[in-house]
Design a protein around this motif. Sequence first.
Motif, PDB file in Angstrom:
ATOM      1  N   VAL A  90       0.852  -1.185   0.000  1.00 37.61           N
ATOM      2  CA  VAL A  90       0.000   0.000   0.000  1.00 37.61           C
ATOM      3  C   VAL A  90       0.888   1.234   0.000  1.00 37.61           C
ATOM      4  N   GLY A  91       0.627   2.144  -0.928  1.00 36.46           N
ATOM      5  CA  GLY A  91       1.397   3.380  -1.016  1.00 36.46           C
ATOM      6  C   GLY A  91       2.677   3.283  -1.826  1.00 36.46           C
ATOM      7  N   GLU A  92       2.925   2.135  -2.449  1.00 44.14           N
ATOM      8  CA  GLU A  92       4.122   1.957  -3.281  1.00 44.14           C
ATOM      9  C   GLU A  92       3.714   1.775  -4.739  1.00 44.14           C
ATOM     10  N   PHE A  93       4.420   2.503  -5.637  1.00 47.91           N
ATOM     11  CA  PHE A  93       4.071   2.508  -7.058  1.00 47.91           C
ATOM     12  C   PHE A  93       5.310   2.407  -7.918  1.00 47.91           C
ATOM     13  N   THR A  94       5.162   1.807  -9.088  1.00 46.10           N
ATOM     14  CA  THR A  94       6.245   1.717 -10.058  1.00 46.10           C
ATOM     15  C   THR A  94       6.449   3.052 -10.748  1.00 46.10           C
ATOM     16  N   ASP A  95       5.355   3.703 -11.135  1.00 47.57           N
ATOM     17  CA  ASP A  95       5.407   4.984 -11.841  1.00 47.57           C
ATOM     18  C   ASP A  95       5.768   6.088 -10.844  1.00 47.57           C
ATOM     19  N   PRO A  96       6.909   6.761 -11.037  1.00 50.83           N
ATOM     20  CA  PRO A  96       7.330   7.791 -10.071  1.00 50.83           C
ATOM     21  C   PRO A  96       6.338   8.947  -9.956  1.00 50.83           C
ATOM     22  N   ARG A  97       5.609   9.252 -11.030  1.00 50.21           N
ATOM     23  CA  ARG A  97       4.592  10.322 -10.953  1.00 50.21           C
ATOM     24  C   ARG A  97       3.470   9.923 -10.009  1.00 50.21           C
ATOM     25  N   LEU A  98       3.065   8.668 -10.063  1.00 52.19           N
ATOM     26  CA  LEU A  98       2.008   8.204  -9.170  1.00 52.19           C
ATOM     27  C   LEU A  98       2.512   8.098  -7.733  1.00 52.19           C
ATOM     28  N   GLN A  99       3.795   7.738  -7.572  1.00 51.95           N
ATOM     29  CA  GLN A  99       4.371   7.690  -6.229  1.00 51.95           C
ATOM     30  C   GLN A  99       4.338   9.080  -5.590  1.00 51.95           C
ATOM     31  N   GLU A 100       4.744  10.070  -6.347  1.00 58.08           N
ATOM     32  CA  GLU A 100       4.738  11.453  -5.851  1.00 58.08           C
ATOM     33  C   GLU A 100       3.309  11.923  -5.593  1.00 58.08           C
ATOM     34  N   LEU A 101       2.394  11.601  -6.499  1.00 55.97           N
ATOM     35  CA  LEU A 101       1.003  12.002  -6.344  1.00 55.97           C
ATOM     36  C   LEU A 101       0.393  11.381  -5.089  1.00 55.97           C
ATOM     37  N   TYR A 102       0.694  10.116  -4.820  1.00 56.74           N
ATOM     38  CA  TYR A 102       0.192   9.456  -3.611  1.00 56.74           C
ATOM     39  C   TYR A 102       0.616  10.232  -2.363  1.00 56.74           C
ATOM     40  N   THR A 103       1.889  10.534  -2.284  1.00 51.72           N
ATOM     41  CA  THR A 103       2.423  11.246  -1.117  1.00 51.72           C
ATOM     42  C   THR A 103       1.752  12.606  -0.960  1.00 51.72           C
ATOM     43  N   THR A 104       1.619  13.333  -2.064  1.00 51.23           N
ATOM     44  CA  THR A 104       1.001  14.655  -2.038  1.00 51.23           C
ATOM     45  C   THR A 104      -0.460  14.581  -1.612  1.00 51.23           C
ATOM     46  N   LEU A 105      -1.207  13.639  -2.192  1.00 53.85           N
ATOM     47  CA  LEU A 105      -2.638  13.553  -1.891  1.00 53.85           C
ATOM     48  C   LEU A 105      -2.903  13.122  -0.457  1.00 53.85           C
ATOM     49  N   VAL A 106      -2.133  12.191   0.066  1.00 57.12           N
ATOM     50  CA  VAL A 106      -2.319  11.773   1.453  1.00 57.12           C
ATOM     51  C   VAL A 106      -1.994  12.939   2.395  1.00 57.12           C
ATOM     52  N   ALA A 107      -0.949  13.694   2.081  1.00 58.33           N
ATOM     53  CA  ALA A 107      -0.609  14.855   2.915  1.00 58.33           C
ATOM     54  C   ALA A 107      -1.736  15.892   2.870  1.00 58.33           C
ATOM     55  N   GLN A 108      -2.263  16.180   1.680  1.00 57.72           N
ATOM     56  CA  GLN A 108      -3.365  17.137   1.559  1.00 57.72           C
ATOM     57  C   GLN A 108      -4.599  16.646   2.307  1.00 57.72           C
ATOM     58  N   GLY A 109      -4.904  15.381   2.162  1.00 51.15           N
ATOM     59  CA  GLY A 109      -6.088  14.822   2.797  1.00 51.15           C
ATOM     60  C   GLY A 109      -5.970  14.675   4.297  1.00 51.15           C
ATOM     61  N   SER A 110      -4.766  14.780   4.813  1.00 51.22           N
ATOM     62  CA  SER A 110      -4.551  14.661   6.256  1.00 51.22           C
ATOM     63  C   SER A 110      -4.772  15.981   6.989  1.00 51.22           C
ATOM     64  N   ARG A 111      -4.942  17.075   6.267  1.00 55.48           N
ATOM     65  CA  ARG A 111      -5.145  18.397   6.892  1.00 55.48           C
ATOM     66  C   ARG A 111      -6.492  18.530   7.570  1.00 55.48           C
ATOM     67  N   SER A 112      -7.538  18.031   6.922  1.00 53.77           N
ATOM     68  CA  SER A 112      -8.894  18.117   7.478  1.00 53.77           C
ATOM     69  C   SER A 112      -9.769  17.124   6.736  1.00 53.77           C
ATOM     70  N   LEU A 113     -10.930  16.816   7.309  1.00 53.31           N
ATOM     71  CA  LEU A 113     -11.859  15.923   6.638  1.00 53.31           C
ATOM     72  C   LEU A 113     -12.339  16.552   5.341  1.00 53.31           C
ATOM     73  N   ALA A 114     -12.579  17.854   5.330  1.00 54.53           N
ATOM     74  CA  ALA A 114     -13.000  18.528   4.092  1.00 54.53           C
ATOM     75  C   ALA A 114     -11.929  18.379   3.017  1.00 54.53           C
ATOM     76  N   ASP A 115     -10.671  18.570   3.393  1.00 55.69           N
ATOM     77  CA  ASP A 115      -9.580  18.401   2.420  1.00 55.69           C
ATOM     78  C   ASP A 115      -9.514  16.959   1.923  1.00 55.69           C
ATOM     79  N   ALA A 116      -9.746  16.013   2.824  1.00 57.23           N
ATOM     80  CA  ALA A 116      -9.709  14.604   2.440  1.00 57.23           C
ATOM     81  C   ALA A 116     -10.804  14.295   1.406  1.00 57.23           C
ATOM     82  N   LEU A 117     -11.995  14.819   1.632  1.00 56.08           N
ATOM     83  CA  LEU A 117     -13.088  14.594   0.689  1.00 56.08           C
ATOM     84  C   LEU A 117     -12.810  15.275  -0.643  1.00 56.08           C
ATOM     85  N   LYS A 118     -12.175  16.433  -0.601  1.00 62.18           N
ATOM     86  CA  LYS A 118     -11.790  17.115  -1.845  1.00 62.18           C
ATOM     87  C   LYS A 118     -10.726  16.314  -2.591  1.00 62.18           C
ATOM     88  N   VAL A 119      -9.811  15.688  -1.863  1.00 60.62           N
ATOM     89  CA  VAL A 119      -8.808  14.812  -2.487  1.00 60.62           C
ATOM     90  C   VAL A 119      -9.509  13.652  -3.185  1.00 60.62           C
TER      91      VAL A 119
END
Length: 171
Positions: A90-119
Amino acid sequence: ASAYRGDNESAPGSTAAAVVVGQISEQEAADLAYMREEEKLAHDVYVALHEEWGQPTFSNIAKSEQTHTDAIKTLLDRYGVVDPTVGKAVGEFTDPRLQELYTTLVAQGSRSLADALKVGAAIEEIDILDLQRAIAATDEAAIKLVYQNLLNGSQSHLRSFASTLERVTGE
């Protein structure tokens, strides 16, 4: 090789089972591999955000995303395309763009529930665009069928995230 050849076997219960398998282009194979990882990305982000917020929408849609990744896996197997998710946790990807996107989206979604739903909504919007592009890029009936089913699911997921955001936050 410029084309991949599959057999006429598929997973039990697959809606693509009745469609005759042909050859696919390198682009179609690349799209399948990318869609497999993109569906995994959605699943993995939703699992992480459910753990963070406990919002049932994330766990419900994560289950659906697992079904999506399984549908793409059936096509990878049928057409002899290498699965980029093999051995990836979970959270590991072959495509480096998707790996970076995963990290970014989880960080954004961890700010608030509203941010998580927007993610969640953003992931589905991206998935819809990528599926529309991939549908337009293939003539293979089995692939079109699966992509269209995933597109319908992503549109439903987008509505779920939007309605949950409105209900929970008023946004």
